[in-house]
Every structure is written in structure tokens, then in C-alpha cells.
Design an enzyme around this catalytic site. Structure first.
Site, PDB file in Angstrom:
ATOM      1  N   GLY A   1       0.663  -1.503   0.284  1.00 29.02           N
ATOM      2  CA  GLY A   1      -0.096   0.086  -0.148  1.00 29.02           C
ATOM      3  C   GLY A   1       0.806   1.330   0.068  1.00 29.02           C
ATOM      4  O   GLY A   1       1.776   1.034  -0.284  1.00 29.02           O
TER       5      GLY A   1
ATOM      6  N   LYS B   1       4.103   6.344  19.077  1.00 28.24           N
ATOM      7  CA  LYS B   1       3.454   6.486  17.712  1.00 28.24           C
ATOM      8  C   LYS B   1       1.793   5.757  17.823  1.00 28.24           C
ATOM      9  O   LYS B   1       0.875   6.108  17.879  1.00 28.24           O
ATOM     10  CB  LYS B   1       4.465   6.038  16.530  1.00 28.24           C
ATOM     11  CG  LYS B   1       3.478   4.698  15.028  1.00 28.24           C
ATOM     12  CD  LYS B   1       3.377   6.148  14.109  1.00 28.24           C
ATOM     13  CE  LYS B   1       2.980   6.511  13.312  1.00 28.24           C
ATOM     14  NZ  LYS B   1       3.351   5.299  12.245  1.00 28.24           N
TER      15      LYS B   1
ATOM     16  N   SER C   1      -4.718   7.528   8.269  1.00 20.71           N
ATOM     17  CA  SER C   1      -5.211   6.520   7.609  1.00 20.71           C
ATOM     18  C   SER C   1      -6.017   5.523   8.039  1.00 20.71           C
ATOM     19  O   SER C   1      -7.407   4.864   7.422  1.00 20.71           O
ATOM     20  CB  SER C   1      -3.888   5.397   7.871  1.00 20.71           C
ATOM     21  OG  SER C   1      -3.644   4.934   9.471  1.00 20.71           O
TER      22      SER C   1
HETATM   23  O1  PAF Z   1      -2.033   6.345  10.494  1.00 21.07           O
HETATM   24  C1  PAF Z   1      -1.322   7.502  10.021  1.00 21.07           C
HETATM   25  O2  PAF Z   1      -2.129   8.191   9.395  1.00 21.07           O
HETATM   26  C2  PAF Z   1      -0.039   8.010  10.536  1.00 21.07           C
HETATM   27  O3  PAF Z   1       0.545   7.280  11.064  1.00 21.07           O
HETATM   28  C3  PAF Z   1      -0.482   9.548  11.429  1.00 21.07           C
HETATM   29  C4  PAF Z   1       1.037   9.756  11.823  1.00 21.07           C
HETATM   30  C5  PAF Z   1      -1.387   9.667  12.001  1.00 21.07           C
HETATM   31  C6  PAF Z   1      -0.587  10.432  10.804  1.00 21.07           C
HETATM   32  O4  PAF Z   1      -1.656  10.871   9.936  1.00 21.07           O
END
Ligand code: PAF
Length: 303
Positions: A22, A186, A256
């Protein structure tokens, strides 16, 4: 055509199989090819070559890289010694079960969330965890826009011999013997930002602009920090500033999870907020905001 790439004094990274080409998986394939690696995307269906354009947005210019990806089904891809897992977390277990991984294979997991490969590898196989802050958006089916090439960290234990050769060609790639703090930072970002942007259907920046969303985000961060601090007393438990930094840096982006909901796909909520809820349950803690948000995201997923 694969890149023959020059790797200086470093070892060529060899033949890599990729699960999930992806947005991030394709960017990783591009860096691997630059480093001279052979890349094979493992995907059900007939073998073919996929052509993708990667548009790199740089400060003053933008450059396009045309990538050719060899795609093969698991039955036809040969023994796998080096695997990059970049598929969405809900599909990991089923996809991995079909792969001919060797008993000493190395698996690099470059996904959001935690735990999708826990207890899934054999004792002789090695799991390397990866965390990236790079941002890639889909422009058309065959064009991806690399919005930001930010820090990517691989780690857990000693650095493998192929790592330096790859890092020479992967901007911002670093090794961390202890990857957990990077993963947890993260995780808190994803746990606060992804479900809120998906539920309210807003770009990331709205979480700082709208007071109602900012308040929800604050509660999610506090609850996440509470669990993580219980799991490890050295966890600083002050993630508000680092989450706000990511929100600002990706203000115009679609997360995402929001993209998954738009696409009618299952989200990664189980590996993100769900992971936190599981740890909380083991500790006898309740996380009401995470509990509620998981239910709200599940309600938006396809049945
Ligand atoms: O999952 C995501 O979209 C990314 O990890 C993040 C850092 C939240 C940015 O959109």
C-alpha cells in the site's frame, strides 16, 4: 526492472518479500530497490508486474520515480528469508499463515499499532519492529504522493548486517536497540488521532482547531499515558506535546483510519486502541474514552 543500486562498502540487502504494498509498503519497496535489493510483493492472484509512480514532494521541487514491482502469489514466490510486513494489521495473521517463511527468516513489521505478530513467529525467526513518521497519500490508483520523508526507526536487539546498506538509501532510517519507546510514542499518536479523525471525518489538523475534538484528544492521551506508565514506570507520561507536534506536521492529511473508513475497509483500531484496552484490562484499569471510541469506530466498519 529492479534497480541494481550501489551500496558502497555495505552489504546488499538481498531478496525481500513484501506483504502489503500500500502507501508505506510501496515507499519501502522503492528504498529497498534503491539499495540494490530484489523486491517481490506477495499477493494472491496471478504473477504480474505492477507499475507505480511515486511523486516525492520536496521543499521547492517535486520528483517522480517510476517503480516496477514484481507481484507473485505465496505459492510461487520461493522460500522467504527477509519479509517486510506492511499490510493493514487486521489481515496480518491470515496473510502470514500462507507464506513459506524459512525457519530462520527475519520479519520486519512496519505497521501502525502493536502486537499483530506477537507469538506468530517460530523460535528461530527474528522479528524487527519498524516505526515510520513518513506520510504517503494516494493520488490515483497508480500514483502515490510522498508528502513527507520523515524519521523511520527499525529496531529490537542487534543491528542486522544488511541494515547499513539499506539506511544509506532510505532517508531518515535509524536503528534503535530498544524500539519500545519509539513504538509507544507512535501508538499514543495513532490512538488519539486516528479514531477521532475517522469518526468526525476531518483532516488531522482539526483536532487542534476544534475545542470539542481537542478535549476528546486530551482525554485519550491521558488514558493512554496512564496505562503505559503502569506498564513501565520510566514512561514520561506527557505525550500531549508530541501528539500536537504530529497533528501540526500532518494538519492537512487524512489519517490512515479515516482513509480506511472512506474506503469501506476494516480499520486498525484493534491493534491501536484495542491493544491499550487489553493491557488496561490485564492491569485492572478502565479506559472509558478508549472503550467508547473503539465501539464508535467498529460501528462505522463494514459488517
Ligand atoms: O496512521 C496515520 O495516518 C499516521 O500514522 C499519522 C501519523 C497519524 C498521520 O496521519
Amino acid at each position: 526492472m529492479q534497480h541494481s543500486g550501489h551500496t558502497g562498502a555495505h552489504e546488499t540487502p538481498g531478496r525481500w518479500h513484501i506483504l502489503g504494498a500500500g502507501r508505506i509498503g510501496t515507499l519501502a519497496a522503492c528504498y529497498l530497490q534503491r539499495a540494490g535489493a530484489e523486491t517481490i510483493v506477495v499477493r494472491p492472484g496471478p504473477a504480474h508486474t505492477r507499475r507505480v509512480s511515486l511523486v516525492f514532494d520536496r521543499e521547492t521541487t517535486s520528483a517522480t520515480k517510476k517503480l516496477e514491482l514484481t507481484v507473485k502469489p505465496a505459492t510461487d514466490c520461493g522460500p522467504i528469508t527477509l519479509l517486510l510486513v506492511a499490510c493493514k494489521t487486521p489481515y496480518t495473521e491470515a496473510a502470514l499463515a500462507r507464506l513459506p517463511l524459512t525457519d530462520s527468516a527475519t520479519v520486519v513489521r512496519l505497521q501502525n499499532g502493536l502486537g499483530s505478530l506477537d507469538s506468530r513467529l517460530k523460535p528461530g525467526q527474528r522479528l524487527i519492529e519498524g516505526v515510520t513518521a513518513s506520510a504517503v497519500m494516494s493520488q490515483t490508483e497508480d500514483t502515490l504522493r510522498v508528502v513527507a520523508e520523515n524519521a523511520t526507526t527499525f529496531g529490537g536487539g542487534p543491528r542486522p548486517t544488511w541494515f547499513d546498506g539499506l539506511a544509506e538509501h532510505w532517508p531518515g532510517l535509524a536503528w534503535a536497540a530498544d524500539i519500545r519507546p519509539v513504538q509507544w510514542r507512535k501508538l499514543v499518536v495513532n490512538a488519539a488521532l486516528n479514531p477521532l479523525t475517522a469518526i468526525h471525518d476531518v483532516p488531522n489538523g482539526a483536532l487542534l482547531e476544534r475545542p470539542d475534538l481537542r478535549a476528546e484528544m486530551t482525554t485519550l492521551i491521558d488514558e493512554a499515558d496512564t496505562v503505559l506508565a503502569r506498564l513501565d514506570q520510566s514512561w514520561p507520561a506527557n505525550s500531549h506535546a508530541s501528539v500536537a507536534d504530529v497533528v501540526r506536521a500532518t494538519a492537512g492529511n487524512t489519517s490512515s483510519m479515516r482513509a480506511d473508513i472512506h474506503a469501506g475497509a476494516i480499520t486498525e483500531i484493534a491493534a491501536i486502541n484495542g491493544w491499550l484496552l487489553q493491557r488496561a484490562e490485564e492491569l485492572g484499569l478502565d479506559l472509558p474514552a478508549h472503550r467508547r471510541i473503539v465501539a464508535r469506530v467498529h460501528a462505522l466498519e463494514p459488517k
